[in-house]
Design a protein around this motif. Sequence first.
Motif, PDB file in Angstrom:
ATOM      1  N   GLY A 107       0.837  -1.189   0.000  1.00 25.73           N
ATOM      2  CA  GLY A 107       0.000   0.000   0.000  1.00 25.73           C
ATOM      3  C   GLY A 107       0.870   1.237   0.000  1.00 25.73           C
ATOM      4  O   GLY A 107       1.468   1.571   1.031  1.00 25.73           O
ATOM      5  N   HIS A 108       0.983   1.898  -1.141  1.00 23.04           N
ATOM      6  CA  HIS A 108       1.808   3.099  -1.281  1.00 23.04           C
ATOM      7  C   HIS A 108       0.892   4.297  -1.539  1.00 23.04           C
ATOM      8  O   HIS A 108       0.370   4.468  -2.641  1.00 23.04           O
ATOM      9  N   TYR A 109       0.733   5.113  -0.514  1.00 27.59           N
ATOM     10  CA  TYR A 109      -0.191   6.243  -0.588  1.00 27.59           C
ATOM     11  C   TYR A 109       0.646   7.521  -0.619  1.00 27.59           C
ATOM     12  O   TYR A 109       0.846   8.194   0.396  1.00 27.59           O
ATOM     13  N   PHE A 110       1.152   7.799  -1.817  1.00 28.87           N
ATOM     14  CA  PHE A 110       2.113   8.866  -2.029  1.00 28.87           C
ATOM     15  C   PHE A 110       1.428  10.056  -2.702  1.00 28.87           C
ATOM     16  O   PHE A 110       0.575   9.878  -3.575  1.00 28.87           O
ATOM     17  N   SER A 111       1.850  11.260  -2.307  1.00 29.08           N
ATOM     18  CA  SER A 111       1.278  12.465  -2.919  1.00 29.08           C
ATOM     19  C   SER A 111       2.322  13.567  -2.972  1.00 29.08           C
ATOM     20  O   SER A 111       3.314  13.557  -2.236  1.00 29.08           O
ATOM     21  N   PHE A 112       2.097  14.517  -3.889  1.00 29.85           N
ATOM     22  CA  PHE A 112       2.928  15.713  -3.927  1.00 29.85           C
ATOM     23  C   PHE A 112       2.549  16.620  -2.766  1.00 29.85           C
ATOM     24  O   PHE A 112       1.373  16.722  -2.398  1.00 29.85           O
ATOM     25  N   GLY A 113       3.563  17.285  -2.195  1.00 30.65           N
ATOM     26  CA  GLY A 113       3.285  18.332  -1.219  1.00 30.65           C
ATOM     27  C   GLY A 113       2.991  19.618  -1.969  1.00 30.65           C
ATOM     28  O   GLY A 113       2.076  19.672  -2.787  1.00 30.65           O
ATOM     29  N   GLU A 114       3.770  20.636  -1.732  1.00 31.32           N
ATOM     30  CA  GLU A 114       3.623  21.882  -2.477  1.00 31.32           C
ATOM     31  C   GLU A 114       4.368  21.754  -3.793  1.00 31.32           C
ATOM     32  O   GLU A 114       5.583  21.615  -3.825  1.00 31.32           O
ATOM     33  N   TYR A 115       3.624  21.793  -4.913  1.00 33.82           N
ATOM     34  CA  TYR A 115       4.237  21.561  -6.215  1.00 33.82           C
ATOM     35  C   TYR A 115       3.465  22.351  -7.272  1.00 33.82           C
ATOM     36  O   TYR A 115       2.339  22.020  -7.621  1.00 33.82           O
ATOM     37  N   GLU A 116       4.090  23.417  -7.752  1.00 34.19           N
ATOM     38  CA  GLU A 116       3.538  24.214  -8.842  1.00 34.19           C
ATOM     39  C   GLU A 116       4.521  24.213 -10.002  1.00 34.19           C
ATOM     40  O   GLU A 116       5.735  24.309  -9.806  1.00 34.19           O
ATOM     41  N   SER A 117       4.004  24.098 -11.225  1.00 37.69           N
ATOM     42  CA  SER A 117       4.862  24.090 -12.402  1.00 37.69           C
ATOM     43  C   SER A 117       4.071  24.582 -13.600  1.00 37.69           C
ATOM     44  O   SER A 117       2.934  24.133 -13.832  1.00 37.69           O
ATOM     45  N   GLY A 118       4.654  25.505 -14.361  1.00 38.85           N
ATOM     46  CA  GLY A 118       4.027  26.008 -15.568  1.00 38.85           C
ATOM     47  C   GLY A 118       2.665  26.631 -15.325  1.00 38.85           C
ATOM     48  O   GLY A 118       1.776  26.543 -16.176  1.00 38.85           O
ATOM     49  N   GLY A 119       2.495  27.237 -14.155  1.00 38.05           N
ATOM     50  CA  GLY A 119       1.214  27.851 -13.830  1.00 38.05           C
ATOM     51  C   GLY A 119       0.169  26.876 -13.336  1.00 38.05           C
ATOM     52  O   GLY A 119      -0.967  27.275 -13.046  1.00 38.05           O
ATOM     53  N   ASN A 120       0.526  25.594 -13.197  1.00 34.03           N
ATOM     54  CA  ASN A 120      -0.400  24.574 -12.695  1.00 34.03           C
ATOM     55  C   ASN A 120      -0.011  24.168 -11.280  1.00 34.03           C
ATOM     56  O   ASN A 120       1.172  24.036 -10.961  1.00 34.03           O
ATOM     57  N   ASP A 121      -1.029  23.965 -10.445  1.00 29.77           N
ATOM     58  CA  ASP A 121      -0.805  23.560  -9.065  1.00 29.77           C
ATOM     59  C   ASP A 121      -1.139  22.077  -8.930  1.00 29.77           C
ATOM     60  O   ASP A 121      -2.290  21.670  -9.035  1.00 29.77           O
TER      61      ASP A 121
END
Length: 747
Positions: A617-631
């Motif tokens: 069970g791998h429940y992985f997510s991005f924290g604060e991550y913005e790129s190219g104007g997308n959050d």
Amino acid sequence: MKLWISVLLWLCPLFLSAQTKITTLDKNSKAPISGVLVKIQGQANQVTDENGQVEIDLNNPGILTFLHISYETLSISAAPNESLTLELIPVITSLSEVIVTGFESERPLVHQAGAISKVLENELYRFNENSILSAFNTKPGIRVEQRAPASYRISIRGSSLRSPFGVRNVKVYWNDIPFTSPDGTTALNLLDLSNIQNAEIIKGPAGSIYGAGNGGVISMSSRKTVTENYLSADFGIGDFGLLRYRVGIDQKVGNGGISASYVSQKSDGYRQHSATDRQVFQLAMHTKPSDTQTLSAQILYSDLNYQIPGALNQAQVEVDRTQARPGSVAQNSSIAQKTIYGTLSHQIELGKKWDNSTALYMNNTDFENPFILDYKRETAFSYGGRTKFTFDDKWGSFPVKIIAGAEYQYGKTLAQNFGNRQGKADTIRFSDDLISTQAFIFQQFEIEWTSKVLMTLGLSENFGRYDINRSIDAGPNDPSNNTKNFDPIVIPRIALVYKVNQWSGIHGSISSGFSPPTIAEVRTNEGSINLDLEAERGVNYEAGYRGKFGIFNVDVTAFYFQLDQTITSYTNEQGVVLFRNAGQTDQKGIETSLDYVLVRNQNAFFQEIKLNHAFTGHYFSFGEYESGGNDFSGNQLTGVAPNTLVNILDVRTKPGFYLNFTHQYVDAIPLNDANTVFQESYNLIGGRAGWRTTLGSRWDVEAYGGVDNLLDEQYSLGNDLNAFANRYFQPAPGINFYGGMKIGLRY
């Protein structure tokens, strides 16, 4: 009269068979083993008694073979009038019997502080023998992907996020020697399955003792001893033109031996333009110069050629899953790689408390890679080594072990990128001299505070540097010298084990990790040099339990890994893969396995029936991550399946027939950071059935056949992440079959 009595006593042994007395013991417990079947060349079989003993009438030296359902088969040469004590190696039935050397500390797995999986030799050969992929994928937390028939990508706890191709962010060793190049990449496809006897996999950061790599460590080893003179030959075939054969010889020499093997594997591939041709030769020498020393030397030569069909978009997959990406055939997108790898290893006991292990290697590689967008040629040379001192003693009344050592690697590569004109190198675009240097010093202190509590403190100091000296640049930039120095990084680890009893233990650890970008991520295929790319840093918190309950073995690990400066991949408008630091990721997970033996009886028809279940069970997510104007903050981590499940059934019978059955479920996988494209979930079912036996005491024979993807699932085993033009999918084969034979001769 006295004279006649003396003559009769002297002649008596000539008319009687000489008695050879043999005692069989368990290698771990030293307890006698009853019921061992002893096959004797030219004579009737015998069985050891309740004291593990048997007396055999031998007129001449001969070969004896010892078989027991709970132990590995052993063959020896015996002479008349000998008294022998043999130690048989148990077939693993309990986690407490699995000895691992993870974190450079040889202990039973139940008393190791860390998430470690061991892949045994019999597990490697449960499947089609054309790759390591299937065996590794049965272990929780580990996923091996295959974008082309010889192009591997390894993900340990999501570490493939930054790996568009190849093995990165994972440190690999072969026979205790760094197999990962100084530039941070690993050509795992150089090895054939026959070059690996077993493997240990450390999941999560292990930088305190192994240096760079947040994903973990894979330590593989080939056979290190020669116990008998043995000739062997394998032959295998399969769908899509698979043809594999191997010949090998083991020869005892004095107190050591020499082994040599040659393997050829060819395949036309499931898709258009996906053929593979690999030749591997291995020569190994093992000896003991004295009672306190061992010395090993090996030469590995690999000649690998494989075509790259390329990724498809969804519409192309629906029209024809077997087609290659447009342009791949015309541009001859492929890889040709010749590598020679030489190693030397030495172990010595320096008195009762000290010992040292030192290993050195040299490597030379010619690499050629025509691709749709360019044509790459590289000539690489590298060398390095690792040394380790171990001290065992007591600190007052507390047993302690101190481990200290260092590792150094240096690599120099002439890397040239050309235009690609219909599969031929055209005008040169840029040429670089690449120099990679990696080094670290490590120390580890272990202390047993009580008979039940073991504490480990580890620390490494790491250094790295890339020199990219551009001598030719056909673009707008002038030739230049570029240096990427990584600040010295200190990586600590603390771990505790509570030994509940001999068969179980509770472990916990806090470990730091780091992973600098590879030189291929700093110097990209379109000519840019990104010196701003930073190393990933992370901290891993982990706790687990391993134990035995009757016939059940349980292994449960929970972890939380927080990664900063995460390196992710993306593609520009020309389709070139580029890299960037993407802020923070939060990775929470649980990895469990349960195995048990339903039947184990030497004398029954069904000698052994085993089951194993592994859940990830791998429940992985991005924290604060913005790129190219997308959050993308809070999105699922790209390329990671939240849930996977593996079920295994192994059956072995007295006549020699066996069955290996495997089921694997893989959850839906997000293929881009926006989580708008997914690889759908799928179930894979496969099996292998065969018959193996020993004829007389000299011949080993096996015949087998198997099937992969029995449900004919349509899935992609190696996806392209954040792919340009929506080319995400690398379709895998549907239902396919294979088979083969093996013959071995003791001489």
